[in-house]
Design an enzyme around this catalytic site. Structure first.
Site, PDB file in Angstrom:
ATOM      1  N   GLY A  12       0.845  -1.202   0.000  1.00 11.65           N
ATOM      2  CA  GLY A  12       0.000   0.000   0.000  1.00 11.65           C
ATOM      3  C   GLY A  12       0.879   1.250   0.000  1.00 11.65           C
ATOM      4  N   TYR A 146     -15.876  -0.992   7.921  1.00 10.79           N
ATOM      5  CA  TYR A 146     -14.471  -0.662   8.144  1.00 10.79           C
ATOM      6  C   TYR A 146     -14.090  -0.969   9.599  1.00 10.79           C
ATOM      7  CZ  TYR A 146     -10.322   2.405   8.373  1.00 10.79           C
ATOM      8  OH  TYR A 146      -9.063   2.913   8.536  1.00 10.79           O
ATOM      9  N   ILE A 176      -6.041  11.132   9.399  1.00  8.85           N
ATOM     10  CA  ILE A 176      -4.697  11.652   9.109  1.00  8.85           C
ATOM     11  C   ILE A 176      -4.778  12.785   8.080  1.00  8.85           C
ATOM     12  CG2 ILE A 176      -2.360  11.070   8.323  1.00  8.85           C
ATOM     13  CD1 ILE A 176      -3.160   9.559  10.890  1.00  8.85           C
TER      14      ILE A 176
HETATM   15  N1  SER Z   1      -9.378   8.001   8.029  1.00 12.08           N
HETATM   16  C1  SER Z   1     -10.198   6.833   8.203  1.00 12.08           C
HETATM   17  C2  SER Z   1     -11.501   7.002   7.527  1.00 12.08           C
HETATM   18  O1  SER Z   1     -12.000   8.107   7.512  1.00 12.08           O
HETATM   19  C3  SER Z   1     -10.424   6.550   9.672  1.00 12.08           C
HETATM   20  O2  SER Z   1      -9.421   5.737  10.195  1.00 12.08           O
HETATM   21  O3  SER Z   1     -12.046   6.054   7.058  1.00 12.08           O
END
Ligand code: SER
Length: 320
Positions: A12, A146, A176
């Protein structure tokens, strides 16, 4: 005999985190010692300065061949479908996020001594936890696919550590923010897109409501945490599911205010979509005391310093 440098594989490597982490790892271990595994996005010129391989984490045999070819002893498995994409393609999220990780763990078990890094997420949390300062140990009842894949992955990592002694280390990343590669398919993506639109158009329409506070982190802190936990002595890594990791927490309205200090003409409006429900299911802030205590985690950036750095970098890059 001189100690051989680590031979690292990043799976990745062209994603939001991979594209910067791979370069940071090359700086540390030497550029020939870090292989960039890419799948959808092609490697940039910078990534092509070291070894790179087209690699699908769902193919165990291909991952194993790559590990053997380069004599890899450390794998960062970053390939993932994020939260918004995961709601549209839950089966795909399971195959990449869980089966992909399982492939890496199985290969690491067979080739004794391979160390693994895997990112978990604040998305492991869902119902039944305090939203503010969410504790490390709490019910993990996510309501997104997720989140389900991240809980399953954490449990797999813990299992492989307990039963096979595998040295696998995980962090629960917050959202992030970064200036190099764009995130794709996440709920926290607004916090990156907003900077591009603020600089290019002085306008942004946010897909979350203005008071949706979420835990966030600036990329240099994310890179530091990801390398520090891998460098820590094994005995100090006491949690083998995933460590909570906090940088800062802010809402879209607070980020807008901070950007307006630098770009006063910037305006934002709000049109929440399906991602609002995902954001509402996540913590507003995380208690990361265990990471601080066990391996010395400490973030460097706050909202103001991150905003300043993002605007400076993007202005330099996007200037006509
Ligand atoms: N940045 C990720 C998302 O928004 C969260 O871990 O899916």
């Amino acid at each position: 005999m001189p100690k051989r440098s680590n031979r690292v594989l990043v799976i990745g490597a062209t994603g939001q985190i991979g594209s910067e982490l791979t370069l940071a790892l090359r700086k540390h271990h030497g550029k020939d010692n870090v292989v960039a595994g890419w799948y959808i996005d092609k490697p940039t010129k910078a990534l092509k300065e070291g070894p790179f391989e087209h690699l699908d984490v769902r193919s165990r045999s291909h991952v194993a061949e790559t590990i053997e070819k380069y004599d890899i002893d450390t794998v960062y498995q970053l390939a993932a479908l994020l939260s918004a994409t995961g709601e549209k393609d839950p089966g795909g999220a399971w195959r990449v996020n869980v089966e992909g990780l399982h492939n890496v763990l199985e290969i690491a078990r067979e080739h004794k001594g391979i160390k693994v890094f895997w990112p978990s997420s604040m998305a492991v949390y869902g119902e039944g936890v305090p939203a503010v300062n969410t504790p490390q140990v709490a019910p993990l009842l996510p309501t997104t696919m997720y989140g389900v894949t991240k809980v399953a992955g954490e449990l797999l990592c813990d299992y492989y550590h307990r039963h096979y002694g595998l040295d696998v280390r995980c962090l629960r990343y917050p959202g992030i923010v970064s200036s190099e590669a764009l995130p794709g398919g996440g709920t926290t993506d607004y916090a990156v897109e907003i900077f591009y639109d603020a600089i290019k158009k002085e306008r942004y329409t946010c897909f979350l409501s203005k008071d949706s506070t979420l835990p966030m982190m600036y990329m240099p802190d994310c890179i530091k945490a990801s390398m520090d936990i891998m460098a820590a002595p094994a005995a100090s890594v006491k949690t083998r599911t995933g460590y909570n990791l906090a940088g800062m927490s802010f809402s879209p309205a607070e980020l807008v205010k901070e950007i307006q200090r630098i770009i006063p003409t910037f305006e934002c409006d709000y049109k929440p979509d399906f991602r609002q429900k995902i954001a509402d299911s996540w913590p507003k802030s995380l208690d990361d005391r265990e990471a601080r205590r066990d391996w010395g985690w400490k973030p460097s950036y706050d909202l103001a310093s991150m905003t300043q750095d993002m605007v400076t970098r993007l202005r330099a890059r996007l200037a006509p």
